[in-house]
Design an enzyme around this catalytic site. Structure first.
Site, short mmCIF file in Angstrom:
data_model
loop_
_atom_site.label_atom_id
_atom_site.label_comp_id
_atom_site.label_asym_id
_atom_site.label_seq_id
_atom_site.Cartn_x
_atom_site.Cartn_y
_atom_site.Cartn_z
CD GLU A 131 15.50 12.20 5.99
OE1 GLU A 131 14.49 12.30 5.27
OE2 GLU A 131 15.95 11.22 6.46
CB ALA A 188 20.12 0.98 9.43
CB ALA A 233 -1.07 0.20 1.14
CG ASP A 256 15.82 11.04 12.73
OD1 ASP A 256 14.79 10.41 12.55
OD2 ASP A 256 16.90 10.19 12.30
NE ARG A 302 2.07 10.05 1.91
CZ ARG A 302 3.12 10.42 1.05
NH1 ARG A 302 2.92 11.12 0.24
NH2 ARG A 302 4.50 10.17 1.87
CD GLU A 358 17.89 -4.07 16.23
OE1 GLU A 358 17.93 -2.94 16.82
OE2 GLU A 358 17.67 -5.18 17.20
CG LEU A 373 24.40 -1.06 13.06
CD1 LEU A 373 25.05 0.12 13.64
CD2 LEU A 373 25.39 -1.97 12.38
CE LYS A 428 14.02 7.90 13.05
NZ LYS A 428 14.54 6.98 11.89
CB VAL A 464 17.88 2.45 17.40
CG1 VAL A 464 19.08 3.04 17.88
CG2 VAL A 464 16.77 3.21 18.00
CE LYS A 488 18.03 7.32 13.91
NZ LYS A 488 18.93 7.51 13.00
#
Ligand code: ADP
Ligand code: ASP
Ligand code: MG
Length: 823
Positions: A675, A619, A517, A686, A519, A614, A621, A588, A617, A690
């Site tokens: 970004e 990515a 899906a 951001d 938007r 997971e 890791l 997040k 935070v 986290k």
């Protein structure tokens, strides 16, 4: 004179019987397909039993009803049916259709007269109605015979109303074998040809009236003619690859069954599997006939072989599932029945006397209640029969109540392999419990070949699908939906697609990505979306439709992956989890959003559904899972600190005080390390999110507003547009250079660090770190997280590595999915 020893003629090969259902004879194209199948058969004599063209029997029943109720629309409907048959004759026989057309015309004229007479009488007339019902077979047999003859086969047509004599009793139509055999032999002596097309479904009564064998009765006709003709083999041709493990219209995952024993086939047929008429097998068993069910539309498929051979013990102990609808539960309850002999006998005697057939019986060993299942249409009659039989007991209170409840279905699991195998019932009931199906009554025959379960009809399909999944699918089959097909979503899709086969083969993990899906769009696939999924968009799907599709009853688990960055999607997590749908996300918003919502989401996991995040935070890791393992094993978190932004890591790794800071931001922006608006990274929000997620994981109920955030966006540039911001950032280079110089003087470097202290104080911002500090030597966009705990007090536990990018983020999400499925 030489005498030549006369060799006896070899005994004639036994004939074969083929039966074609209505769907195999739907139109001229179908009939030609049937002719091609027959032409490819070995040259033994063959009887070809036919149903009416698809839909004809229904149409005839409706016509008779309409005429008897004197409704005025029947002549129009009759004309349509006539037109359909004439058109089929023209299509099949072209220039040679005249004789067939004339014959059909005569047939329809007779039928019109009969219906007109019924319309005048206006009273229900069973005889006439039975006669009308069976005409479809009369017509279709003529069409097929004429086609085969036109193709050069020597072919007769046998109208079963001339030879097959049946009477109707409690158990359906029963054949008068002696009379039928005599008539059949006489017919054969006069008309025998290598090929004979026979009308299915129709027969005659002992007094010579036309009658029918009951809906779907052509299967039965075929078995009867197999016995009458001494056939060795009976093939029932339909529109499925033989008998399937369940009705494919209700269970999309149903699979073809290569072999069934007679008793398995009987049980399935009795319990509503429409693929064989329940009486079919009686004559077949008596004659030891090999029965095959095959697909007219896939003649190369072997279909299902039904026979005396015990079927292979391998695979599932349950062979097939079926369901009977429109039933009712009848319960007789009361302390006065305990230890009283004969109560059950009286109850079932009363039902028998009232002509009620009992589908299933169940009595608890306390004898406090007897429960049975009857047809819904018989419920009222059954109940009053019991009420009069137990009138005295009811008056005395020895029987407390006789209760009836309609809207019941009985699900049957059938298989010879269930006998003596522990655990089959547990698996079945476990599957139903997981799908929240309430079981009303249970019965298992002593043959252990059939477990029957009464459930509310509204639960029947769900129950069937859940039971099917429990026995035929890998228990780790998971229906997956993806929201947000952006960079991470797309990468994840590709990773799942690439790993799918290996996971299925090596770990029996069946990951089915069934919907995506965005938007504005929804892409759905029944089994699994293919690599070119974007070609099949449904423009107006919404998240409700998406959820319904993913939460499929026929698949054991459902999982939604949220790769959007939307708060509105996070708002739905609690509902999804409460409904039993697992949620995995790199978004997040839930983890760092309002704390009460976070608590609601966690509480919703009581359903057994899992929530994993997971990749929010670091990515891919293992940051959150490391923290959770520490805490789960009894460790205690003192401090967590780290560099949690790949963008900010890169900027400060590169910044040496000489190149202007604004130039580095521009470079990072050009490399897509930031970004689209770099302020989203520079503001520190951001990173703060986290840190909130980590804090909550450690049990600290932190809100985003509690985090002390040092933004690197100068106050005067916070409200401008992005372009102006980039242009004017240079005005602040000097200030940044001064900070850098100060740190340098202290033998330190600048790093953007997040830190949660033991007392719950959370801060993100620039810090001066000694040049020897672990955080001072990261590469590129690497993240680092350092846990200082009771066990790792002097030498903290460190997780470090690439902490950004679609590939690694998707891999983090994927790992979460695997952890859920494997646990
Ligand atoms: P035909 O015209 O060939 O006699 P029917 O209308 O009698 O066909 O019904 C056959 C249909 O029964 C199949 O198309 C299928 O949808 C349905 N069905 C129900 N249960 C089963 C099953 N266990 N295996 C195969 N088909 C089934
Ligand atoms: N034509 C009949 C019916 O529709 C018999 C059959 O098809 O088997 O029930
Ligand atoms: Mg049928």
């Amino acid at each position: 004179m030489m005498s030549v020893a006369q060799l006896p003629d070899p005994p004639p090969a036994p004939p074969c019987v083929h039966k074609f259902g209505g769907s195999s004879l739907a139109d001229a194209t179908c009939m030609r397909r049937v002719a091609a199948i027959l032409q490819a058969q070995p040259a033994t004599p063959a009887y070809v039993v036919v149903s009416a063209m698809r839909g004809t029997t229904d149409a005839l029943i409706a016509l008779a009803e309409a005429a008897m109720q004197a409704s005025t629309d029947w002549p129009g409907r009759l004309a349509q049916l006539r037109e359909r048959h004439l058109a089929c004759a023209d299509d099949l026989l072209a220039a040679h259709a005249a004789a067939t057309r004339d014959w059909l015309d005569g047939q329809f004229a007779e039928l019109r007269d009969l219906l007109a007479a019924l319309a005048v009488l206006r009273t229900p007339n069973r005889e006439a109605s039975e006669r009308v019902q069976g005409l479809g077979e009369v017509w279709s047999s003529r069409l097929l015979r004429d086609l085969l003859a036109a193709q050069g086969l020597s072919c007769a047509r046998l109208d079963a109303r001339d030879v097959l004599v049946v009477s109707h009793g409690e158990l359906g139509a029963s054949v008068d074998w002696d009379d039928s055999q005599r008539r059949f032999d006489a017919w054969r002596a006069e008309h025998a040809r290598p090929w004979t097309v026979v009308t299915g479904f129709v027969a005659r009564t002992p007094d010579g009236r036309a009658t029918v064998l009951g809906r779907n009765g052509s299967d039965y006709s075929a078995a009867i003619f197999a016995r009458l003709s001494g056939a060795a083999e009976l093939t029932l041709w339909g529109d499925t690859d033989g008998v399937l493990s369940a009705d494919p219209r209700l269970v999309p995952e149903a699979v073809s069954l290569p072999e069934l024993s007679y008793s398995e086939a009987c049980e399935l047929a009795y319990f509503g599997a429409k693929v064989i008429h329940p009486q079919t097998l009686t004559p077949a068993i008596a004659a030891g006939l090999a029965v095959r069910i095959r697909n007219t539309f896939a003649p190369d498929h072997a279909g299902t072989a039904i026979g005396t051979r015990a079927t292979a013990a391998s695979g599932s102990p349950v062979k097939g599932l079926s369901a009977v609808q429109q039933l009712a539960v009848l319960t007789l309850e009361g302390a006065g029945m305990i230890g009283v002999p004969g109560t059950a006998e009286r109850a079932f005697g009363a039902l028998h006397a009232a002509g009620v057939s009992v589908v299933m019986i169940s009595q608890g060993s306390s004898e406090h209640s007897i429960c049975c299942v009857v047809r819904e249409a018989d419920l009222a009659r059954a109940r009053s029969a019991l009420e009069s039989a137990f009138e005295r007991e009811l008056a005395r209170g020895a029987i407390a109540r006789i209760a009836g409840e309609a809207g019941i279905s009985v699900l049957a699991a059938v298989g010879d392999g269930m006998a003596g195998q522990p655990g089959v019932a547990a698996r079945l009931f476990g599957a139903l419990a997981r799908s929240s199906v309430n079981i009303r009554a249970i019965a298992q025959g002593a043959s252990e070949r059939n477990i029957s379960i009464a459930v509310a009809s509204s639960d029947a399909t769900r129950a069937l699908r859940a039971a099917h999944a429990a026995f035929w699918l890998s228990p780790q089959t998971i229906s997956i939906g993806l929201i947000g097909p952006g960079k991470v979503g797309q990468a994840l899709f590709e990773q799942i697609l690439a790993a799918r086969e290996r996971l299925l083969r090596d770990h029996q993990l069946d990951l089915r990505l069934r919907a995506v899906a965005s938007r504005s769009h929804l892409w759905c696939g029944e089994s699994h979306l293919a690599a070119n999924w974007r070609e099949a968009a449904q423009p107006d799907g919404d998240l409700e439709a998406f959820t319904r599709h993913i939460h499929a009853e026929h698949l054991p688990h459902a999982l939604i992956i949220d790769c959007s960055a939307s708060d509105a999607v996070a708002e739905r997590y609690a509902d999804w989890l409460a409904a039993g749908i697992h949620v995995v996300t790199p978004n997040k918003h839930a983890g760092a959003g309002p704390y009460p919502r976070w608590q609601r989401i966690r509480a919703a996991c009581a359903s057994g559904a899992r929530f994993r995040y997971e990749a929010t935070v670091g990515a891919g890791l293992p940051v959150i899972s490391t923290l959770r393992d520490l805490l789960d094993t009894g460790d205690e978190l003192h401090v967590v600190e780290g560099i949690l932004s790949g963008t900010l890591a890169w900027l400060f790794n590169r910044y040496d005080g000489c190149t202007p800071f604004s130039a580095l931001v521009r470079e990072a922006h050009a490399l897509a390390y930031t970004e689209p608006d770099p302020r989203d990274d520079l503001s520190g929000t951001d990173v703060a999110r986290k840190l909130v997620i980590l804090a909550r994981e450690a049990g600290v109920p932190l809100e985003l507003a509690d985090v002390e955030v040092e933004s690197l966006v100068p106050a005067s540039l916070r409200c401008t547009d992005a372009a102006t911001f980039m242009e004017r950032l240079g005005e602040f280079d000097a200030a940044m250079a001064a900070r850098h110089a100060r740190a340098h003087d202290h033998g330190c470097v600048l790093r953007y660090v997040a830190r949660l202290d033991r007392d719950g104080h959370a801060r993100v911002g620039l810090a001066e770190l000694p040049a020897t500090h672990g955080f001072a030597h990261l590469r590129l966009t690497d993240n680092i997280v350092q846990f200082t705990t009771r066990r790792y007090a002097d030498n903290p536990l460190v997780v470090q590595g690439p902490g950004a990018g679609p590939e690694v983020t998707a891999a983090g999400v994927f790992a979460d999915i695997l952890r859920i499925v494997q646990s």
